[in-house]
Design a protein around this motif. Structure first.
Motif, PDB file in Angstrom:
ATOM      1  N   GLY A   1       0.823  -1.203   0.000  1.00  0.00           N
ATOM      2  CA  GLY A   1       0.000   0.000   0.000  1.00  0.00           C
ATOM      3  C   GLY A   1       0.856   1.252   0.000  1.00  0.00           C
ATOM      4  N   ALA A   2       1.308   1.682  -1.180  1.00  0.00           N
ATOM      5  CA  ALA A   2       2.219   2.830  -1.265  1.00  0.00           C
ATOM      6  C   ALA A   2       1.503   4.164  -1.146  1.00  0.00           C
ATOM      7  CB  ALA A   2       2.988   2.790  -2.594  1.00  0.00           C
ATOM      8  N   ALA A   3       0.249   4.224  -1.649  1.00  0.00           N
ATOM      9  CA  ALA A   3      -0.466   5.503  -1.776  1.00  0.00           C
ATOM     10  C   ALA A   3       0.419   6.488  -2.556  1.00  0.00           C
ATOM     11  CB  ALA A   3      -0.895   6.043  -0.427  1.00  0.00           C
ATOM     12  N   ILE A   4       0.756   7.639  -1.968  1.00  0.00           N
ATOM     13  CA  ILE A   4       1.568   8.632  -2.697  1.00  0.00           C
ATOM     14  C   ILE A   4       3.057   8.517  -2.373  1.00  0.00           C
ATOM     15  CG2 ILE A   4      -0.345  10.255  -2.919  1.00  0.00           C
ATOM     16  CD1 ILE A   4       0.911  11.861  -0.602  1.00  0.00           C
ATOM     17  N   GLY A   5       3.445   7.433  -1.703  1.00  0.00           N
ATOM     18  CA  GLY A   5       4.856   7.213  -1.390  1.00  0.00           C
ATOM     19  C   GLY A   5       5.303   7.807  -0.074  1.00  0.00           C
ATOM     20  N   TYR A   6       4.371   8.362   0.697  1.00  0.00           N
ATOM     21  CA  TYR A   6       4.708   9.075   1.929  1.00  0.00           C
ATOM     22  C   TYR A   6       5.415   8.177   2.950  1.00  0.00           C
ATOM     23  CZ  TYR A   6       3.991  11.573   6.354  1.00  0.00           C
ATOM     24  OH  TYR A   6       4.170  12.180   7.577  1.00  0.00           O
ATOM     25  N   SER A   7       4.794   7.053   3.301  1.00  0.00           N
ATOM     26  CA  SER A   7       5.388   6.213   4.345  1.00  0.00           C
ATOM     27  C   SER A   7       6.680   5.551   3.893  1.00  0.00           C
ATOM     28  CB  SER A   7       4.378   5.164   4.838  1.00  0.00           C
ATOM     29  OG  SER A   7       3.812   4.475   3.747  1.00  0.00           O
ATOM     30  N   ALA A   8       6.775   5.202   2.600  1.00  0.00           N
ATOM     31  CA  ALA A   8       8.033   4.632   2.097  1.00  0.00           C
ATOM     32  C   ALA A   8       9.162   5.639   2.223  1.00  0.00           C
ATOM     33  CB  ALA A   8       7.858   4.191   0.644  1.00  0.00           C
ATOM     34  N   LEU A   9       8.874   6.882   1.892  1.00  0.00           N
ATOM     35  CA  LEU A   9       9.894   7.932   1.997  1.00  0.00           C
ATOM     36  C   LEU A   9      10.261   8.212   3.448  1.00  0.00           C
ATOM     37  CD1 LEU A   9       8.532  10.257  -0.803  1.00  0.00           C
ATOM     38  CD2 LEU A   9      10.828   9.248  -0.764  1.00  0.00           C
ATOM     39  N   ARG A  10       9.286   8.134   4.351  1.00  0.00           N
ATOM     40  CA  ARG A  10       9.600   8.358   5.770  1.00  0.00           C
ATOM     41  C   ARG A  10      10.400   7.192   6.342  1.00  0.00           C
ATOM     42  NH1 ARG A  10       6.979  12.386   8.461  1.00  0.00           N
ATOM     43  NH2 ARG A  10       8.978  12.375   9.559  1.00  0.00           N
ATOM     44  N   MET A  11      10.122   5.962   5.881  1.00  0.00           N
ATOM     45  CA  MET A  11      10.916   4.818   6.320  1.00  0.00           C
ATOM     46  C   MET A  11      12.344   4.932   5.798  1.00  0.00           C
ATOM     47  SD  MET A  11       8.386   1.473   6.372  1.00  0.00           S
ATOM     48  CE  MET A  11       7.682   1.649   4.724  1.00  0.00           C
ATOM     49  N   ASN A  12      12.489   5.430   4.581  1.00  0.00           N
ATOM     50  CA  ASN A  12      13.827   5.681   4.033  1.00  0.00           C
ATOM     51  C   ASN A  12      14.548   6.736   4.871  1.00  0.00           C
ATOM     52  OD1 ASN A  12      15.260   7.869   2.013  1.00  0.00           O
ATOM     53  ND2 ASN A  12      15.913   5.775   1.611  1.00  0.00           N
ATOM     54  N   GLU A  13      13.810   7.735   5.311  1.00  0.00           N
ATOM     55  CA  GLU A  13      14.385   8.771   6.171  1.00  0.00           C
ATOM     56  C   GLU A  13      14.898   8.158   7.474  1.00  0.00           C
ATOM     57  OE1 GLU A  13      12.903  12.850   8.525  1.00  0.00           O
ATOM     58  OE2 GLU A  13      11.505  11.704   7.279  1.00  0.00           O
ATOM     59  N   ALA A  14      14.144   7.198   8.011  1.00  0.00           N
ATOM     60  CA  ALA A  14      14.520   6.558   9.275  1.00  0.00           C
ATOM     61  C   ALA A  14      15.718   5.624   9.112  1.00  0.00           C
ATOM     62  CB  ALA A  14      13.335   5.783   9.848  1.00  0.00           C
ATOM     63  N   ASN A  15      15.836   4.988   7.953  1.00  0.00           N
ATOM     64  CA  ASN A  15      16.976   4.105   7.689  1.00  0.00           C
ATOM     65  C   ASN A  15      17.366   4.219   6.217  1.00  0.00           C
ATOM     66  OD1 ASN A  15      18.961   2.181   7.654  1.00  0.00           O
ATOM     67  ND2 ASN A  15      17.572   0.422   7.761  1.00  0.00           N
ATOM     68  N   PRO A  16      18.223   5.194   5.889  1.00  0.00           N
ATOM     69  CA  PRO A  16      18.616   5.429   4.493  1.00  0.00           C
ATOM     70  C   PRO A  16      19.306   4.238   3.835  1.00  0.00           C
ATOM     71  CG  PRO A  16      19.223   7.291   5.889  1.00  0.00           C
ATOM     72  CD  PRO A  16      18.820   6.181   6.806  1.00  0.00           C
ATOM     73  N   ASP A  17      19.813   3.294   4.631  1.00  0.00           N
ATOM     74  CA  ASP A  17      20.510   2.139   4.071  1.00  0.00           C
ATOM     75  C   ASP A  17      19.561   1.030   3.636  1.00  0.00           C
ATOM     76  OD1 ASP A  17      23.009   3.287   4.463  1.00  0.00           O
ATOM     77  OD2 ASP A  17      23.133   2.541   6.524  1.00  0.00           O
ATOM     78  N   ALA A  18      18.301   1.116   4.020  1.00  0.00           N
ATOM     79  CA  ALA A  18      17.342   0.059   3.704  1.00  0.00           C
ATOM     80  C   ALA A  18      16.943   0.090   2.237  1.00  0.00           C
ATOM     81  CB  ALA A  18      16.103   0.199   4.581  1.00  0.00           C
ATOM     82  N   SER A  19      16.668  -1.083   1.710  1.00  0.00           N
ATOM     83  CA  SER A  19      16.103  -1.227   0.369  1.00  0.00           C
ATOM     84  C   SER A  19      14.605  -1.469   0.539  1.00  0.00           C
ATOM     85  CB  SER A  19      16.766  -2.410  -0.351  1.00  0.00           C
ATOM     86  OG  SER A  19      16.119  -2.663  -1.578  1.00  0.00           O
ATOM     87  N   ILE A  20      13.779  -0.596  -0.050  1.00  0.00           N
ATOM     88  CA  ILE A  20      12.336  -0.640   0.160  1.00  0.00           C
ATOM     89  C   ILE A  20      11.621  -0.978  -1.136  1.00  0.00           C
ATOM     90  CG2 ILE A  20      10.290   0.676   0.885  1.00  0.00           C
ATOM     91  CD1 ILE A  20      12.195   2.454   2.543  1.00  0.00           C
ATOM     92  N   THR A  21      10.732  -1.957  -1.071  1.00  0.00           N
ATOM     93  CA  THR A  21       9.836  -2.278  -2.182  1.00  0.00           C
ATOM     94  C   THR A  21       8.422  -1.964  -1.730  1.00  0.00           C
ATOM     95  OG1 THR A  21      11.271  -4.064  -2.981  1.00  0.00           O
ATOM     96  CG2 THR A  21       8.974  -4.098  -3.705  1.00  0.00           C
ATOM     97  N   THR A  22       7.699  -1.186  -2.516  1.00  0.00           N
ATOM     98  CA  THR A  22       6.341  -0.807  -2.132  1.00  0.00           C
ATOM     99  C   THR A  22       5.389  -1.069  -3.288  1.00  0.00           C
ATOM    100  OG1 THR A  22       4.960   0.976  -1.220  1.00  0.00           O
ATOM    101  CG2 THR A  22       6.710   1.639  -2.746  1.00  0.00           C
ATOM    102  N   ILE A  23       4.163  -1.462  -2.969  1.00  0.00           N
ATOM    103  CA  ILE A  23       3.188  -1.893  -3.970  1.00  0.00           C
ATOM    104  C   ILE A  23       1.972  -0.975  -3.938  1.00  0.00           C
ATOM    105  CG2 ILE A  23       1.764  -3.827  -4.778  1.00  0.00           C
ATOM    106  CD1 ILE A  23       3.571  -5.649  -2.976  1.00  0.00           C
TER     107      ILE A  23
END
Length: 212
Positions: free
Chosen positions: A59-81
């Motif tokens: 559940g990506a919606a507009i990408g908000y939570s994926a971007l905030r999770m990236n902010e919390a851990n910039p080293d993480a690789s995130i896949t969003t649907i």
């Protein structure tokens, strides 16, 4: 009391960058549900503490939570649907604007089909975040389990759904079926033999399920 508590917590949240405020404004103007400030900061704290290397978001919606999770851990690789075409396009644009394409992959499609495909490709994740169609939460969880690494966590948002799940006599026709499904999902989580789950009254309710 609840309003005072929320206001108190809001006053003590970390400051945010301009791009965060702009995405929150965009979501509000377009009536797109995103995690509230207290909820998203709790999610980010979980990411900071656990430092998952690979995250799957349903559940990506507009990408908000994926971007905030990236902010919390910039080293993480995130896949969003994301299934919705308009929201998918918005998410792609927002992720590109912040130059996070190398860290956040967004897949356009039905999550039930995409998760199955990820499983066929032997993809695994340390953290899975479920924030999509609430009536499908149990199915999302079941399909995601084989993708979760040992000692990984699955986070489910909206599991208290406006507090409606607390009312055993809730009968509002518009939401009754959904509320019944979320209530059943919470019971299923609490009794799952492979996970230890804690449900917290943060935001719209967050369930954290730890894989034994």
């Amino acid at each position: 009391m609840e309003e005072y508590l929320t206001n108190y917590l809001m006053k003590h949240l970390p400051s945010t960058e301009q791009w965060v405020k702009e995405l929150e404004t965009q979501a509000k103007e377009d009536h797109i549900p995103i995690m509230d400030p207290v909820g998203i900061n709790f999610l980010m704290q979980l990411i900071r503490l656990n430092k998952p290397g690979k995250i799957l978001e349903i559940g990506a919606a507009i990408g908000y939570s994926a971007l905030r999770m990236n902010e919390a851990n910039p080293d993480a690789s995130i896949t969003t649907i994301e299934k919705d075409d308009i929201r998918y396009q918005q998410a792609v644009k927002n992720i590109a604007n912040l130059k996070k394409e190398s860290k956040i992959e967004i897949i356009h499609g039905d999550a039930l089909e995409v998760i199955s495909k990820l499983g066929e490709d032997n993809q695994t994740y340390n953290c899975i975040f479920i924030d999509a169609a609430k009536g499908q939460y149990k199915r999302f969880f079941e399909l995601s389990m084989p993708l979760l690494e040992e000692n990984g966590i699955i986070i489910s948002d909206n599991v208290l759904f406006r507090g409606y799940v607390l009312d055993p006599n809730f009968e509002q026709p518009r939401y009754k079926k959904m509320v019944d499904k979320i209530r059943a999902y919470n019971e299923w989580l609490a009794n799952h033999p492979s996970f230890i789950t804690t449900i917290l009254p943060i935001g719209d309710g967050v369930a954290i399920s730890y894989k034994k």
